[in-house]
Motif scaffolding. Structure first.
Motif, short mmCIF file in Angstrom:
data_model
loop_
_atom_site.label_atom_id
_atom_site.label_comp_id
_atom_site.label_asym_id
_atom_site.label_seq_id
_atom_site.Cartn_x
_atom_site.Cartn_y
_atom_site.Cartn_z
N ALA A 39 0.89 -1.25 -0.09
CA ALA A 39 -0.09 -0.02 -0.20
C ALA A 39 0.80 1.40 0.04
O ALA A 39 0.63 2.11 -0.71
CB ALA A 39 -0.92 -0.13 1.13
N LYS A 43 1.05 4.06 -3.03
CA LYS A 43 0.89 5.50 -2.84
C LYS A 43 1.94 6.28 -3.09
O LYS A 43 1.82 7.47 -3.92
CB LYS A 43 0.64 5.81 -1.09
N GLU A 49 -6.14 5.16 -6.55
CA GLU A 49 -7.04 4.88 -5.47
C GLU A 49 -6.31 3.72 -4.74
O GLU A 49 -5.82 2.65 -5.62
CB GLU A 49 -8.31 4.34 -5.94
N VAL A 51 -6.97 0.71 -1.81
CA VAL A 51 -7.93 0.14 -0.70
C VAL A 51 -7.19 -1.30 -0.05
O VAL A 51 -6.84 -1.81 -0.90
CB VAL A 51 -9.09 0.01 -1.29
N THR A 52 -7.20 -0.96 1.27
CA THR A 52 -6.55 -2.12 1.85
C THR A 52 -7.80 -2.80 2.41
O THR A 52 -8.91 -2.36 2.65
CB THR A 52 -5.72 -1.72 2.98
N ILE A 54 -9.41 -5.44 1.65
CA ILE A 54 -10.20 -6.44 0.72
C ILE A 54 -9.80 -7.98 0.85
O ILE A 54 -8.64 -8.25 0.69
CB ILE A 54 -10.13 -5.81 -0.79
N ARG A 155 -17.06 -3.82 -7.49
CA ARG A 155 -16.83 -2.53 -7.07
C ARG A 155 -15.80 -1.73 -8.05
O ARG A 155 -15.99 -0.51 -8.09
CB ARG A 155 -16.19 -2.67 -5.59
N TRP A 156 -15.12 -2.52 -8.60
CA TRP A 156 -14.13 -1.76 -9.53
C TRP A 156 -14.51 -2.02 -10.89
O TRP A 156 -13.68 -1.71 -11.96
CB TRP A 156 -12.64 -2.13 -9.35
#
Ligand SMILES: [Zn+2]
Ligand SMILES: [Zn+2]
Length: 387
Positions: A39, A43, A49, A51-52, A54, A155-156
């Motif tokens: 992550a 970044k 985006e 997202v952790t 999942i 979701r994506w």
């Protein structure tokens, strides 16, 4: 086109990530440090985006192309987990955690997908969206299934997914793939045979569960030899026999058997399960014992989709000059769950002359990084060409 030059430049950096991951292996869903590292990197690369959480400890990153007139979304997946193996490589960056080891090369897979993400985030030379998927618990926990159950695909709006695994014993950076069934469905079973224990000198007053177990093990061999169509693949392995008696003069009341079933089609999987239960119960009944069978369905058969496989092979040829036909693999792979939800393909990349995966002497070959990263990048740039 050969490997991308940018990956030759990035090689020392990606190799450093890989070795850092190798030193810090984490098992199943316990990939906390690894997920945080992934992550952080995403970044730093400027992903749109991140997202952790999942699929518990999975990480998803989104990278938008320069344009999005295609509306396409491609998922690229790497696994992050290690194995409960005591490392014996003697490498200077060997595991710092006793009893945990990156013995399947998922350290390399994670590092290569991070490398591709860095490149894609800095160039964005495509028309659409890339979703990079980092999953925990490939080695038995079903992390891929959990990410899907968390609704990742919808979701994506992921439309296609691609995956890669290293392949020991094959030229480093070479590729191999096959359409259709590729990795086996991996099921497990537990069998409890209940007889009647007693004195070993008075067998006539007992129902000897060890003798029943011996007949069961032998009879189970007929699933592959007599029930399966000879051109279908099935493996039935009994891997453990445990008697409730630990004495030389006591006939066991109970025997516990364990094992695995590997199949390459839904039909064969159903047939193997049905026959396994019937053979156990019928054989036990023959001798006046009972058998209780618990059958656990693990990963489904991993099936590569035709069109995406052909595309993936073309990309591999453009990176490496060639792409071999891969053999069937009776091992399991939980990318199968993602390929059940979306079309896609899974490819093997040569790891050179290394020990096999899951061996305590195995090591991922960093020389495969430029080819692996180039394949990822070109999947994106060729599938969603810049407008
Ligand atoms: Zn493995
Ligand atoms: Zn693996």
């Amino acid at each position: 086109m050969p490997v991308k030059n940018r990956f030759a430049e990035l090689l020392p950096e990606i190799t450093a990530w890989r070795r850092d991951l190798h030193e810090n292996p984490e098992i199943l869903f316990e990939t906390h440090r690894t997920s945080a590292m992934v992550a952080d990197k995403l970044k730093e690369f400027g992903c749109d985006e991140i997202v952790t959480g999942i699929g518990r400890t999975g990480v998803v990153g989104v990278i938008k192309g320069k344009t999005d007139s295609s509306g396409k979304v491609i998922g690229l997946r790497a696994d992050m987990d290690a194995l409960p193996i005591h490392e014996q490589t003697g490498l200077e960056y060997k595991s710092k955690t006793d009893g945990a080891m990156h013995a399947c090369g998922h350290d390399g897979h994670t590092a290569m997908l991070l490398g591709a993400a860095k490149y894609l985030a800095e160039t964005r030379n495509f028309d659409g969206t890339v979703v990079v998927i980092f999953q925990p618990a490939e080695e038995g926990g079903g992390g891929g299934r959990e990410m899907c159950e968390d609704g990742m695909m919808d979701r994506w709006n992921i439309q296609e997914v691609y995956g890669m695994h290293n392949w020991p014993g094959h030229e480093v950076g070479s590729f191999a793939i096959r359409p259709g069934a590729f990795f086996a469905a991996t099921d497990q079973f537990d069998i409890t045979i209940e007889g009647l224990g007693g004195h070993a000198a008075k067998p006539h007053q007992t129902v000897d569960s060890v003798v029943v177990a011996a007949h069961v093990v032998t009879a189970l061999q007929t699933i592959a030899s007599r029930n399966a169509d000879p051109v279908d693949q099935v493996v039935v392995s009994v891997t453990s026999i445990e008697s409730s008696s630990k004495a030389f003069n006591v006939i066991a009341q109970r025997v516990h058997l364990k094992g695995t079933v590997r199949t390459m089609s839904k039909e064969m999987r159903d047939q193997a399960e049905t026959r396994l239960k019937a053979i156990c119960e019928g054989t036990a009944a023959t001798f006046g014992a009972t058998a209780e069978v618990t059958y656990y369905r693990g990963y489904p058969c991993m099936v590569n989709h035709e069109e995406q496989t052909e595309f993936a092979a073309d990309v591999a040829k453009s990176v490496s000059g060639d792409c071999e036909d891969a053999p069937l693999v009776m091992g399991g792979e939980d990318f199968a769950f993602m390929l059940e939800e979306r079309p896609g393909a899974y490819i093997l990349v040569g790891n050179g002359d290394s020990a096999d995966v899951h061996n305590p002497h195995y090591n991922f070959n960093d020389d495969a990084i430029p080819a692996g990263c180039s394949w990822w990048a070109e999947i994106v740039e060729k599938r969603m060409p810049a407008a």
